[in-house]
Motif scaffolding. Structure first.
Motif, PDB file in Angstrom:
ATOM      1  N   ASN A  81       0.930  -1.219  -0.063  1.00 30.69           N
ATOM      2  CA  ASN A  81       0.037   0.023  -0.007  1.00 30.69           C
ATOM      3  C   ASN A  81       0.781   1.251   0.092  1.00 30.69           C
ATOM      4  N   GLY A  82       0.407   2.278  -0.446  1.00 30.21           N
ATOM      5  CA  GLY A  82       0.982   3.449  -0.738  1.00 30.21           C
ATOM      6  C   GLY A  82       0.105   4.774  -0.231  1.00 30.21           C
ATOM      7  N   GLU A  83       0.630   5.967  -0.664  1.00 30.67           N
ATOM      8  CA  GLU A  83       0.075   7.094  -0.265  1.00 30.67           C
ATOM      9  C   GLU A  83      -1.059   7.763  -0.832  1.00 30.67           C
ATOM     10  N   SER A  84      -1.458   7.157  -2.088  1.00 32.04           N
ATOM     11  CA  SER A  84      -2.457   7.882  -3.087  1.00 32.04           C
ATOM     12  C   SER A  84      -3.403   6.601  -3.567  1.00 32.04           C
ATOM     13  N   GLY A  85      -4.084   6.148  -2.816  1.00 29.22           N
ATOM     14  CA  GLY A  85      -5.106   5.015  -3.291  1.00 29.22           C
ATOM     15  C   GLY A  85      -4.371   3.806  -3.927  1.00 29.22           C
ATOM     16  N   ASP A  86      -3.111   3.491  -3.710  1.00 30.52           N
ATOM     17  CA  ASP A  86      -2.285   2.438  -4.078  1.00 30.52           C
ATOM     18  C   ASP A  86      -2.527   1.248  -3.187  1.00 30.52           C
ATOM     19  N   LEU A  87      -3.433   0.313  -3.548  1.00 30.57           N
ATOM     20  CA  LEU A  87      -3.693  -0.680  -2.670  1.00 30.57           C
ATOM     21  C   LEU A  87      -3.430  -2.060  -3.434  1.00 30.57           C
ATOM     22  N   HIS A  88      -2.487  -3.206  -3.218  1.00 26.82           N
ATOM     23  CA  HIS A  88      -2.597  -4.315  -3.794  1.00 26.82           C
ATOM     24  C   HIS A  88      -2.683  -5.448  -2.806  1.00 26.82           C
ATOM     25  N   VAL A  89      -3.463  -6.315  -2.799  1.00 30.91           N
ATOM     26  CA  VAL A  89      -3.350  -7.317  -1.829  1.00 30.91           C
ATOM     27  C   VAL A  89      -3.384  -8.537  -2.703  1.00 30.91           C
ATOM     28  N   ILE A 117      -5.756 -10.225  -5.524  1.00 35.21           N
ATOM     29  CA  ILE A 117      -7.330 -10.349  -5.367  1.00 35.21           C
ATOM     30  C   ILE A 117      -7.949  -8.733  -5.068  1.00 35.21           C
ATOM     31  N   THR A 118      -7.199  -7.803  -5.263  1.00 35.63           N
ATOM     32  CA  THR A 118      -7.632  -6.275  -5.208  1.00 35.63           C
ATOM     33  C   THR A 118      -8.721  -5.854  -5.953  1.00 35.63           C
ATOM     34  N   SER A 119      -8.530  -5.980  -7.174  1.00 32.87           N
ATOM     35  CA  SER A 119      -9.630  -5.450  -8.124  1.00 32.87           C
ATOM     36  C   SER A 119      -9.380  -3.820  -8.024  1.00 32.87           C
ATOM     37  N   ASN A 120     -10.556  -2.995  -8.003  1.00 35.57           N
ATOM     38  CA  ASN A 120     -10.345  -1.660  -7.874  1.00 35.57           C
ATOM     39  C   ASN A 120     -11.102  -1.229  -6.583  1.00 35.57           C
ATOM     40  N   ARG A 121     -10.958  -1.953  -5.352  1.00 34.43           N
ATOM     41  CA  ARG A 121     -11.802  -1.795  -4.317  1.00 34.43           C
ATOM     42  C   ARG A 121     -11.274  -0.301  -3.877  1.00 34.43           C
ATOM     43  N   ALA A 122     -10.113   0.097  -3.664  1.00 38.65           N
ATOM     44  CA  ALA A 122      -9.663   1.498  -3.200  1.00 38.65           C
ATOM     45  C   ALA A 122     -10.487   2.447  -3.807  1.00 38.65           C
ATOM     46  N   SER A 123     -10.517   2.462  -5.283  1.00 38.29           N
ATOM     47  CA  SER A 123     -11.009   3.321  -5.971  1.00 38.29           C
ATOM     48  C   SER A 123     -12.448   3.495  -5.812  1.00 38.29           C
ATOM     49  N   VAL A 124     -13.183   2.328  -5.692  1.00 39.21           N
ATOM     50  CA  VAL A 124     -14.541   2.202  -5.365  1.00 39.21           C
ATOM     51  C   VAL A 124     -14.925   3.005  -4.168  1.00 39.21           C
ATOM     52  N   MET A 125     -13.962   2.522  -3.335  1.00 42.45           N
ATOM     53  CA  MET A 125     -14.180   3.270  -1.756  1.00 42.45           C
ATOM     54  C   MET A 125     -14.295   5.017  -1.780  1.00 42.45           C
ATOM     55  N   ALA A 126     -13.257   5.460  -2.573  1.00 41.48           N
ATOM     56  CA  ALA A 126     -12.998   6.618  -2.719  1.00 41.48           C
ATOM     57  C   ALA A 126     -14.297   7.404  -3.543  1.00 41.48           C
ATOM     58  N   SER A 127     -14.917   6.727  -4.426  1.00 43.26           N
ATOM     59  CA  SER A 127     -15.938   7.149  -5.470  1.00 43.26           C
ATOM     60  C   SER A 127     -15.599   8.631  -5.820  1.00 43.26           C
ATOM     61  N   GLY A 128     -14.524   8.733  -6.630  1.00 42.93           N
ATOM     62  CA  GLY A 128     -14.262  10.104  -7.220  1.00 42.93           C
ATOM     63  C   GLY A 128     -13.638  11.121  -6.139  1.00 42.93           C
ATOM     64  N   GLY A 129     -13.378  10.928  -4.983  1.00 42.06           N
ATOM     65  CA  GLY A 129     -12.759  11.629  -3.868  1.00 42.06           C
ATOM     66  C   GLY A 129     -11.399  11.815  -4.168  1.00 42.06           C
ATOM     67  N   THR A 130     -10.608  12.422  -3.693  1.00 40.59           N
ATOM     68  CA  THR A 130      -9.193  12.357  -3.597  1.00 40.59           C
ATOM     69  C   THR A 130      -8.733  11.510  -2.939  1.00 40.59           C
ATOM     70  N   GLN A 131      -8.005  10.478  -3.347  1.00 39.25           N
ATOM     71  CA  GLN A 131      -7.550   9.298  -2.641  1.00 39.25           C
ATOM     72  C   GLN A 131      -6.200   9.574  -1.787  1.00 39.25           C
ATOM     73  N   GLY A 132      -6.168   9.151  -0.766  1.00 41.90           N
ATOM     74  CA  GLY A 132      -4.711   9.310   0.071  1.00 41.90           C
ATOM     75  C   GLY A 132      -4.471   7.956   0.599  1.00 41.90           C
TER      76      GLY A 132
END
Length: 389
Positions: free
Chosen positions: A332-340, A347-362
């Motif tokens: 994991n990183g600082e800007s929505g970078d998540l890999h599991v 198995i990550t898919s785009n879960r972090a992006s879906v969670m942010a739903s267009g907001g600024t990812q940290g």
């Protein structure tokens, strides 16, 4: 007079649809699965615009994952640029609670850091937290310890002045105590080494001959890892010194010997030791800016590449995780970078992006609840939320 009606099909259908509309009579306010589930607020940091790193540890020794939130300092000196740090403790229901005031003594504002080590550094049976800042400069700065007494973490009054990129902990001099290896890009020392010298105390040995043997590789190492192979503990450093992008391994037992680790042009930002092949010794997961590598431990001091893939991420943490009984790892990183990864399968898919739903990812990471379920913690528009996996 009340007239009782006999049950008929029409009344039965009304009752049936009412039952469905009420959720079958079940209680509960849990979030629904899928894209319709909502985020749960954890806390709003004092400085929402600050960048943070997330490290998952069992901070209160209750057997559940907790999260240490550490701010980054992006300046040439820590003076006047202190960052905020937070302790998030997992509750019985799997939610995270901001318990900073309960666990951090005095203040939660210190130098920002990139590397966070969690171990019993003073041998008192309680885990401590070591924070290693990396500033945008070669200027040495104060790495520091948060000493744990089983209840609170208290900042060390002494700093360890190094401008480090790599940090890892192990018993470096075989005295039974946990030491810390730090690279030193300031050029003032040939590598860094702090060791236990008393209760709640670490010192930097005056004799640097151990690191002078390692030369420039130890001063400019981007990452370090200690792993056992063939009965020896091996310190592996990834460096950008000449020859370009060198990976050097040093056998720390019984003597320091230098040998090549692997032949690749990629510089490893992070490395992890974990068993992905059920061999005798752990394997290595190595991450660069755009690739992930897995090296099988041949149990004789050598390693063989068994997996590689492109993976763009600004990683600040790589750690082991067990999912349904299978060991894997999290990047994991600082800007929505998540890999599991479960084993060697992402198995990550785009879960972090879906969670942010267009907001600024940290900053983002994933942690396990006591029931074994996964939850995502992510900073969105400056605020930290959790969401079911």
């Amino acid at each position: 007079m009340i007239k009782l009606l006999k049950p008929n099909l029409f009344l039965f259908l009304i009752q049936f649809f009412l039952l469905i509309g009420c959720g079958g009579g079940g209680g509960g306010g849990s979030a629904s699965s899928g894209s319709s589930q909502s985020n749960t607020l954890v806390f709003t940091p004092d400085s929402p615009n600050q960048k943070y790193t997330l490290s998952v540890f069992d901070l209160n020794s209750d057997g559940m994952d907790d999260v240490f939130v550490s701010g980054l300092t992006n300046s040439t000196t820590c003076s006047g640029q202190e960052a905020y740090h937070y302790v998030l403790i997992q509750q019985a229901n799997g939610h995270l609670k901001d318990a900073t005031s309960e666990y951090l003594n005095d203040t939660n504002r210190h130098c920002g850091n990139v590397n966070t080590l969690f171990d019993d550094f003073d041998g008192d049976g309680n885990k401590d937290i070591f924070l290693a800042p990396l500033l945008n400069s070669n200027t040495p700065t104060s790495e520091f310890m948060l000493w744990g007494d089983g209840v609170k973490f208290t900042k060390d009054s002494n700093g360890y002045n190094l401008a480090s990129k790599a940090a890892c902990s192990f018993d470096l001099n075989s005295d039974g105590n946990v030491d810390i290896f730090l690279s030193d890009s300031s050029g003032s020392n040939s590598g860094g080494w702090v060791q236990r010298s008393g209760a709640n105390e670490l010192t930097s040995p005056a004799n640097k001959n151990f690191f002078k043997t390692w030369g420039l590789v130890s001063t400019s190492a981007n990452s370090c890892l200690v792993i056992s192979s063939g009965g020896n503990n091996i310190l592996i450093l990834s460096s950008t010194t000449n020859p370009t992008n060198t990976k050097i391994s040093y056998s720390t037992n019984p003597a320091v010997t230098e040998s090549n680790f692997v032949n690749t042009s990629d510089t490893f930002n992070r490395m992890l030791s974990t068993d992905l092949t059920s061999a005798v010794d752990n394997d290595i997961v190595a991450f660069s800016n755009d690739k992930i590598f897995i090296y099988q431990n041949n149990d004789d001091g050598t390693f063989s590449e068994i997996y590689s893939d492109n993976l763009s991420s600004s990683s600040y943490e790589i750690r082991e995780i067990t999912i349904d009984g299978t060991k894997g790892f999290v990047i994991n990183g600082e800007s929505g970078d998540l890999h599991v990864f479960k084993g060697t399968t992402e198995i990550t898919s785009n879960r972090a992006s879906v969670m942010a739903s267009g907001g600024t990812q940290g900053a983002v990471t994933v942690y396990k609840t006591s029931s074994g379920d996964l939850k995502i913690l992510q900073q969105i528009n400056g605020v930290f939320y959790t969401r079911d996996w």
